[in-house]
Design a protein around this motif. Structure first.
Motif, PDB file in Angstrom:
ATOM      1  N   PRO A   1       0.808  -1.230   0.000  1.00 22.53           N
ATOM      2  CA  PRO A   1       0.000   0.000   0.000  1.00 22.53           C
ATOM      3  C   PRO A   1       0.835   1.273   0.000  1.00 22.53           C
ATOM      4  O   PRO A   1       0.360   2.324  -0.433  1.00 22.53           O
ATOM      5  CB  PRO A   1      -0.825  -0.124   1.286  1.00 22.53           C
ATOM      6  N   ALA A   2       2.080   1.191   0.471  1.00 18.10           N
ATOM      7  CA  ALA A   2       2.924   2.389   0.550  1.00 18.10           C
ATOM      8  C   ALA A   2       3.602   2.731  -0.775  1.00 18.10           C
ATOM      9  O   ALA A   2       4.281   3.757  -0.873  1.00 18.10           O
ATOM     10  CB  ALA A   2       3.992   2.208   1.629  1.00 18.10           C
ATOM     11  N   LEU A   3       3.427   1.902  -1.804  1.00 18.54           N
ATOM     12  CA  LEU A   3       4.084   2.171  -3.088  1.00 18.54           C
ATOM     13  C   LEU A   3       3.384   3.317  -3.806  1.00 18.54           C
ATOM     14  O   LEU A   3       2.180   3.250  -4.050  1.00 18.54           O
ATOM     15  CB  LEU A   3       4.047   0.926  -3.971  1.00 18.54           C
ATOM     16  N   PRO A   4       4.091   4.385  -4.173  1.00 23.42           N
ATOM     17  CA  PRO A   4       3.462   5.493  -4.906  1.00 23.42           C
ATOM     18  C   PRO A   4       2.906   5.036  -6.255  1.00 23.42           C
ATOM     19  O   PRO A   4       3.512   4.226  -6.948  1.00 23.42           O
ATOM     20  CB  PRO A   4       4.606   6.494  -5.088  1.00 23.42           C
ATOM     21  N   MET A   5       1.746   5.560  -6.592  1.00 18.26           N
ATOM     22  CA  MET A   5       1.090   5.249  -7.856  1.00 18.26           C
ATOM     23  C   MET A   5       0.909   6.527  -8.667  1.00 18.26           C
ATOM     24  O   MET A   5       0.771   7.614  -8.103  1.00 18.26           O
ATOM     25  CB  MET A   5      -0.293   4.645  -7.600  1.00 18.26           C
ATOM     26  N   LEU A   6       0.916   6.377  -9.976  1.00 16.76           N
ATOM     27  CA  LEU A   6       0.569   7.469 -10.870  1.00 16.76           C
ATOM     28  C   LEU A   6      -0.891   7.277 -11.272  1.00 16.76           C
ATOM     29  O   LEU A   6      -1.265   6.233 -11.814  1.00 16.76           O
ATOM     30  CB  LEU A   6       1.466   7.459 -12.108  1.00 16.76           C
ATOM     31  N   LEU A   7      -1.701   8.269 -10.979  1.00 12.44           N
ATOM     32  CA  LEU A   7      -3.135   8.193 -11.259  1.00 12.44           C
ATOM     33  C   LEU A   7      -3.468   9.135 -12.403  1.00 12.44           C
ATOM     34  O   LEU A   7      -3.156  10.325 -12.353  1.00 12.44           O
ATOM     35  CB  LEU A   7      -3.939   8.570 -10.015  1.00 12.44           C
ATOM     36  N   ILE A   8      -4.099   8.583 -13.426  1.00 12.27           N
ATOM     37  CA  ILE A   8      -4.526   9.392 -14.584  1.00 12.27           C
ATOM     38  C   ILE A   8      -6.046   9.373 -14.679  1.00 12.27           C
ATOM     39  O   ILE A   8      -6.673   8.315 -14.685  1.00 12.27           O
ATOM     40  CB  ILE A   8      -3.917   8.871 -15.899  1.00 12.27           C
ATOM     41  N   HIS A   9      -6.629  10.565 -14.716  1.00  9.05           N
ATOM     42  CA  HIS A   9      -8.051  10.738 -15.003  1.00  9.05           C
ATOM     43  C   HIS A   9      -8.153  11.205 -16.454  1.00  9.05           C
ATOM     44  O   HIS A   9      -7.469  12.157 -16.855  1.00  9.05           O
ATOM     45  CB  HIS A   9      -8.669  11.804 -14.100  1.00  9.05           C
ATOM     46  N   ARG A  10      -8.995  10.539 -17.228  1.00  5.95           N
ATOM     47  CA  ARG A  10      -9.157  10.922 -18.636  1.00  5.95           C
ATOM     48  C   ARG A  10     -10.634  10.983 -18.990  1.00  5.95           C
ATOM     49  O   ARG A  10     -11.397  10.068 -18.661  1.00  5.95           O
ATOM     50  CB  ARG A  10      -8.455   9.929 -19.563  1.00  5.95           C
TER      51      ARG A  10
END
Length: 268
Positions: free
Chosen positions: A226-235
């Motif tokens: 859960p601590a791993l950073p994620m890249l979130l894209i809203h399109r």
């Protein structure tokens, strides 16, 4: 006769720039005063070892690395944590191996499938759910339908060479794709389905990118801490007529993805 205006030699660049690798931290991240945390010095040496070993090779154990660099195991552990978060290493069973290069996903209307294939990897998707439900007001406004009009929600895990690398949620009006639950293969490209089966082409889209932490459910589906950073894209995408087409929320593993784009001149 002496030349009154001798040629001027350009100043020699600072030494730390002469061997600078493009894109690398300036001075390898070492402050000008030269004092760096012990773990960071160990991290730099492990990074060199990673380059020597190559993709897929197993890293020595924490104990072996601590003995090699004559530091405490906790110092090695902190260095490894950062290298894991950066995607230089990955866990495999009870060991740690050198990770391959990050996937480069273009910021364009090209599909995920096309982006992964361009890098010689095999794209895939695993369907989590496909549900039909009445659109709430906010979603209806984004995809250009009336409130409570039926929409699809399709959630899929993104794969690259069978490795789980992301999680994608797609919202689209049932009126646009009425047979989505019958004639669409969920492990294939949704964009190709729209184009080849329904004759719908993408015109343009608005995207927003941010860094987030995955929820416990998302981390479980993607297979990450859960601590791993994620890249979130809203399109929000539109067709060639300018009509809203889909609303997508995609999480990409921050340790396995980078994004690229081409910027043109303003013309002014």
């Amino acid at each position: 006769m002496d030349n009154p205006n001798p040629p001027q030699h350009p100043p020699r660049p600072p030494a730390h720039l002469l061997g600078q690798v493009p894109g690398a931290p300036i001075r390898s991240g070492i402050p000008e005063h030269g004092r760096i945390p012990k773990y960071y010095a160990v991290k730099a040496r492990i990074a060199e070892l990673i380059e020597e070993l190559g993709d897929g090779q197993t890293l020595p154990t924490e104990r072996d690395l601590a003995e090699r660099y004559e530091v405490a195991r906790e110092t090695v552990r902190q260095a490894l944590r950062e290298l894991l978060l950066e995607g230089r290493l990955r866990r495999q069973g009870r060991g740690t191996v050198v990770a391959g290069p990050k996937l480069e996903q273009p910021l364009s209307l090209a599909s995920y499938t096309e982006g992964v294939r361009r890098q010689g990897r095999t794209p895939g998707r695993h369907l989590i759910s496909l549900d039909r439900f009445p659109a709430p007001a906010a979603l209806a406004a984004e995809i250009g339908v009336e409130q409570d009009e039926p929409v699809w929600h399709m959630e899929r895990v993104l794969l690259a060479d069978d490795e789980r690398v992301g999680l994608e949620s797609t919202y689209v009006a049932v009126a646009r794709v009425p047979a989505l639950d019958r004639d669409f293969e969920p492990d294939s490209s949704f964009y190709s389905y729209l184009r080849d089966r329904l004759g719908i082409s993408f015109g343009d889209a608005d995207e927003r990118i941010e860094t987030v932490l995955a929820t416990p459910r998302e981390a479980l589906l993607i297979g990450t801490p859960p601590a791993l950073p994620m890249l979130l894209i809203h399109r929000v995408s539109r067709d060639t007529s300018g009509h809203p087409l889909e609303r997508v929320r995609t999480l990409y593993r921050g340790d396995r993805f980078s994004f690229t784009t081409h910027l043109g001149g303003s013309g002014s």
